[in-house]
Design a protein around this motif. Structure first.
Motif, PDB file in Angstrom:
ATOM      1  N   UNK A  26       0.742  -1.014   0.102  1.00 43.23           N
ATOM      2  CA  UNK A  26       0.092   0.141  -0.015  1.00 43.23           C
ATOM      3  C   UNK A  26       0.902   1.279   0.066  1.00 43.23           C
ATOM      4  N   UNK A  27       1.782   1.298   0.756  1.00 41.37           N
ATOM      5  CA  UNK A  27       2.921   2.318   0.761  1.00 41.37           C
ATOM      6  C   UNK A  27       3.579   2.652  -0.633  1.00 41.37           C
ATOM      7  N   UNK A  28       3.658   1.495  -1.159  1.00 42.88           N
ATOM      8  CA  UNK A  28       4.664   1.694  -2.619  1.00 42.88           C
ATOM      9  C   UNK A  28       3.346   2.345  -3.420  1.00 42.88           C
ATOM     10  N   UNK A  29       2.137   1.934  -3.562  1.00 42.45           N
ATOM     11  CA  UNK A  29       1.115   2.370  -4.494  1.00 42.45           C
ATOM     12  C   UNK A  29       0.921   3.888  -4.073  1.00 42.45           C
ATOM     13  N   UNK A  30       0.823   4.247  -2.834  1.00 42.40           N
ATOM     14  CA  UNK A  30       0.524   5.661  -2.625  1.00 42.40           C
ATOM     15  C   UNK A  30       1.630   6.595  -3.006  1.00 42.40           C
ATOM     16  N   UNK A  31       2.933   5.776  -2.755  1.00 45.76           N
ATOM     17  CA  UNK A  31       4.071   6.529  -3.281  1.00 45.76           C
ATOM     18  C   UNK A  31       4.216   6.877  -4.670  1.00 45.76           C
ATOM     19  N   UNK A  32       3.806   5.961  -5.578  1.00 46.12           N
ATOM     20  CA  UNK A  32       3.721   5.988  -6.811  1.00 46.12           C
ATOM     21  C   UNK A  32       2.800   7.016  -7.487  1.00 46.12           C
ATOM     22  N   UNK A  33       1.641   6.859  -6.784  1.00 43.77           N
ATOM     23  CA  UNK A  33       0.550   8.041  -6.883  1.00 43.77           C
ATOM     24  C   UNK A  33       1.035   9.390  -6.649  1.00 43.77           C
ATOM     25  N   UNK A  76       1.473  12.750  -9.358  1.00 47.64           N
ATOM     26  CA  UNK A  76       0.584  14.001  -9.375  1.00 47.64           C
ATOM     27  C   UNK A  76       1.513  15.023  -8.767  1.00 47.64           C
ATOM     28  N   UNK A  77       2.531  14.840  -7.807  1.00 44.96           N
ATOM     29  CA  UNK A  77       3.408  16.002  -7.434  1.00 44.96           C
ATOM     30  C   UNK A  77       4.850  15.434  -7.233  1.00 44.96           C
ATOM     31  N   UNK A  78       5.540  15.338  -8.549  1.00 46.38           N
ATOM     32  CA  UNK A  78       6.701  15.034  -8.769  1.00 46.38           C
ATOM     33  C   UNK A  78       8.002  15.731  -8.271  1.00 46.38           C
ATOM     34  N   UNK A  79       7.755  16.887  -7.592  1.00 46.04           N
ATOM     35  CA  UNK A  79       8.943  17.842  -7.304  1.00 46.04           C
ATOM     36  C   UNK A  79       9.847  17.273  -6.378  1.00 46.04           C
ATOM     37  N   UNK A  80       9.090  16.611  -5.407  1.00 51.65           N
ATOM     38  CA  UNK A  80       9.990  15.883  -4.267  1.00 51.65           C
ATOM     39  C   UNK A  80      10.811  14.679  -4.781  1.00 51.65           C
ATOM     40  N   UNK A  81      10.067  13.937  -5.847  1.00 48.17           N
ATOM     41  CA  UNK A  81      10.711  12.827  -6.269  1.00 48.17           C
ATOM     42  C   UNK A  81      11.954  13.105  -7.110  1.00 48.17           C
TER      43      UNK A  81
END
Length: 519
Positions: A482-489, A493-498
Motif C-alpha cells: 500500500x505504501x508503494x502504491x501511494x508513493x507512486x501515485x 501527481x506531485x513529482x517535485x519531491x521525487x
C-alpha cells in the motif's frame, strides 16, 4: 499574517539542517522529552504482556535476554542521535533516509514509521478498553464487568472515546501533552517500582510464591541455551523498547534541538532497560519460573502477569497495578500521536504528501490536520477489524514488527552512508557514525528477513492463512505494498519531491531557517 519563519519552504531545495514548519520551538526540555519517550514505550502495558512468554522461552535468563534485546536498540539510538545532531527535523527517518539514499527510499522509511505508529494507536486504545473494564471489575468485586470488553459494540464505542480524548489533547499545544504525561508517567513508574520492591521484600521475608534466589547467571547472555532464544530476545526488543524515537520527532519543538532529542532518546532507552531489569528480577525472585498457580511459566497468567501477581504481592492495593497498566496504555495512546503526526507534517512540508498535511494550527502550533488523519485512520482500522476478525487485528499488530525493523534499519544505514566521508575523522566517529549504527542496522535487517520468512508459515501468529501463506506475512507485505502504491501515485501527481527539488540528497552544507521563538 504568517511570519517568514512560519511560511512553508518546501518549494526550495533544502541543503541541510532544519527547515522551519511553524511548530512551537523551544517548548520541550530534556526531562519532558524523556517523559514522553517513556510514555510512548508504555512499560507497564508492554512488560506485563511480554514477561510471561519470554520466561517460557528462556526461563531465568530473562534479564540476559532483556540486555541482548537492548543492544540493537541502543546501537540504533546512537545513529539516530548523530543524524539529529546534523539534521534536526520532525521528519526523522523520512528526512534522513531521503538525504542519504534519495526520495524513494526516504518515502518508504517515512511510510514504515507512519504505518507502524498509526496502527499501534488502535492496539493501545483496545488495550485501554480491556484494562478499564478489568479495573472496574476489581474495584466492584463483580468479575462479569470485565466480560463487557468482549462485546464488540461496547468495546468499539469505548475505544473511540479513548481515541477522541487522546486526539483532543494531542491537537493542543505540546505544553498540554507534557503536563498530562508528567502525571501519567510518574504514577505508572512509581507503581511499578513499588510493585517490584514489594515483591523483593516479600521474597526476603519468606512470603514468595516460589522464592528463587537471585543469581548473576541470570544476566549472562551466554547462559541462554539456544540461538532461538537469542532470536526471541531480539524480537522481544522490538516490542518492549519500540517508541523511544518519538523524542526525535519532537526535535523542532525542543530546547537546544541539536542535542536535547538525541540525549533524551539515549536516556529513555537506558531508563526503560533499568526498569525492565528491576521488574523482571523481582518477579522471578517472588514467583519463580515454574508452571504453578502464580509461576511465571504458567500459560494461564502469561497474557497479563502483573494483574495475576498484584494480589499476592500488594494485597488490597492490587488494583493500583491494573490502574498503572491502564494509565500506561492510555498515556501511550496520547503520546504516540506525536510521532506519525509530525512525520506526516514533514512529508507534506517537503511535497512527499499533499500540502494539506503541512498545515500547522495557528493557535496551538501543532500539526492539527495530520493528527486528525492519524486518529481517523487508526479508529476506522480498529472498528472494522474488531468486527471482522480479532485474528486479523492482532496479526496486523504482529506484522508491524517487520515495519519497525524496516524503518529503524533504513535509518541506521542512512546514518552510516550519510557520514561515510567522516567515518575516520576521529575515534568517536568510527564508533558512532559507522560501527554502532552498522551493527544495529544489520541486526534489524536480519530480524526483518527472518520474520518475513518465518511468517510465511500458516502456523505463525494466530494460525490464520490466505492461499497457504501465513496471515502475518500477507498483512506485512500488504502494508508495504500500500505504501508503494501511494508513493507512486504521489510521484505522478506531485513529482517535485521525487526529483530532488524540495529535499536535496547528501548535501554537506547546513542551511537553517530562523526558528520561531516560543511565546
Amino acid at each position: 499574517m504568517s511570519t517568514p519563519e512560519q511560511k512553508s519552504t518546501s518549494s526550495e531545495a533544502v541543503t541541510g539542517g532544519l527547515s522551519s514548519k511553524g511548530l512551537s520551538a523551544g517548548t520541550v526540555g530534556l526531562i519532558g522529552a524523556v517523559v514522553i519517550g517513556i510514555s510512548c514505550i508504555a512499560p507497564a502495558y508492554t512488560l506485563t504482556a511480554a514477561l510471561g512468554p519470554t520466561v517460557s522461552a528462556v526461563g531465568v535468563q530473562v534479564p540476559a535476554i532483556i540486555l541482548v534485546g537492548f543492544i540493537p536498540m541502543l546501537l540504533v539510538a546512537f545513529g539516530y542521535r548523530e543524524l539529529n545532531n546534523r539534521m534536526p527535523d520532525s521528519g526523522t527517518s523520512f528526512t534522513w533516509a531521503t538525504r542519504a539514499f534519495g526520495p524513494w527510499v526516504g518515502w518508504m522509511a517515512g511510510w514504515g514509521l507512519i504505518a507502524a505508529t498509526i496502527l499501534v494507536l488502535s492496539n493501545l486504545a483496545g488495550i485501554a478498553v480491556d484494562f478499564l473494564f478489568l479495573l472496574i471489575a476489581q474495584l466492584s468485586g463483580n468479575d462479569s464487568i470485565a466480560d463487557l470488553a468482549s462485546n464488540p459494540f461496547i468495546n468499539v464505542a469505548v475505544c473511540l472515546l479513548f481515541m477522541l480524548g487522546a486526539t483532543m489533547i494531542s491537537y493542543r499545544d505540546m505544553q498540554t501533552t507534557q503536563k498530562l504525561q508528567y502525571v501519567l508517567v510518574s504514577f505508572q513508574v512509581v507503581i511499578l517500582v513499588v510493585f517490584a520492591v514489594a515483591a523483593i521484600v516479600a521474597t526476603m521475608n519468606g512470603n514468595g510464591f516460589d522464592p528463587t534466589p537471585i543469581d548473576w547467571s541470570w544476566f549472562n547472555p551466554f547462559a541462554v541455551s539456544s540461538f532461538s532464544a537469542f532470536a526471541a530476545g531480539l524480537s522481544l526488543s522490538i516490542f518492549i523498547f519500540w517508541g523511544w524515537d518519538v523524542t526525535l520527532t519532537m526535535n523542532e519543538e525542543t530546547k537546544d534541538p541539536d542535542k536535547t532529542p538525541g540525549r533524551a532518546a539515549t536516556l529513555t532507552v537506558v531508563a526503560i532497560v533499568t526498569l525492565y531489569l528491576l521488574l523482571a528480577v523481582s518477579l522471578i525472585m517472588f514467583a519463580g519460573v515454574g508452571t504453578g498457580e502464580y509461576g511465571l511459566g504458567n500459560p494461564d497468567i502469561q497474557d497479563n502477569v502483573f494483574f495475576h501477581l498484584s494480589g499476592p504481592i500488594l494485597g488490597p492495593l492490587a488494583a493500583l497495578v491494573s490502574l498503572a497498566v491502564l494509565t500506561s496504555s492510555a498515556s501511550s495512546l496520547q503520546s504516540t500521536f506525536v510521532s506519525p503526526a509530525r512525520t506526516l507534517l514533514a512529508m507534506g512540508h517537503y511535497g512527499a504528501l499533499p500540502k494539506r498535511f503541512a498545515t500547522v494550527h495557528p493557535r496551538f502550533f501543532t500539526p492539527g490536520f495530520a493528527t486528525i488523519i492519524s486518529a481517523v485512520v487508526a479508529s476506522l482500522f480498529y472498528a472494522v477489524m474488531r468486527f471482522v476478525s480479532e485474528n486479523v487485528l492482532w496479526d496486523t499488530i504482529t506484522a508491524l514488527g517487520m515495519m519497525i525493523c524496516f524503518y529503524y534499519g533504513i535509518t541506521a544505514f542512512a546514518c552510516v552512508w550519510y557520514f561515510r566521508k567522516q567515518w575516520f575523522d576521529s575515534a568517536r566517529n568510527v564508533f558512532f557514525t559507522f560501527l554502532f549504527p552498522l551493527v544495529g542496522g544489520a541486526i534489524l535487517a536480519v530480524l526483518f528477513v527472518t520474520t518475513l520468512v518465518d511468517s510465511m508459515n500458516p502456523d505463525y501468529g494466530s494460525g490464520s492463512s490466505i492461499f497457504g501463506l501465513g496471515l502475518v506475512f500477507v498483512l506485512g507485505v500488504t502494508v508495504i505494498g500500500i505504501g508503494i502504491i501511494i508513493m507512486i501515485w504521489q510521484a505522478a501527481k506531485h513529482p517535485a519531491f521525487f526529483k530532488g527539488e524540495t529535499l536535496a540528497v547528501d548535501a554537506p552544507d547546513t542551511l537553517r531557517l530562523p526558528r520561531r521563538k516560543s511565546a
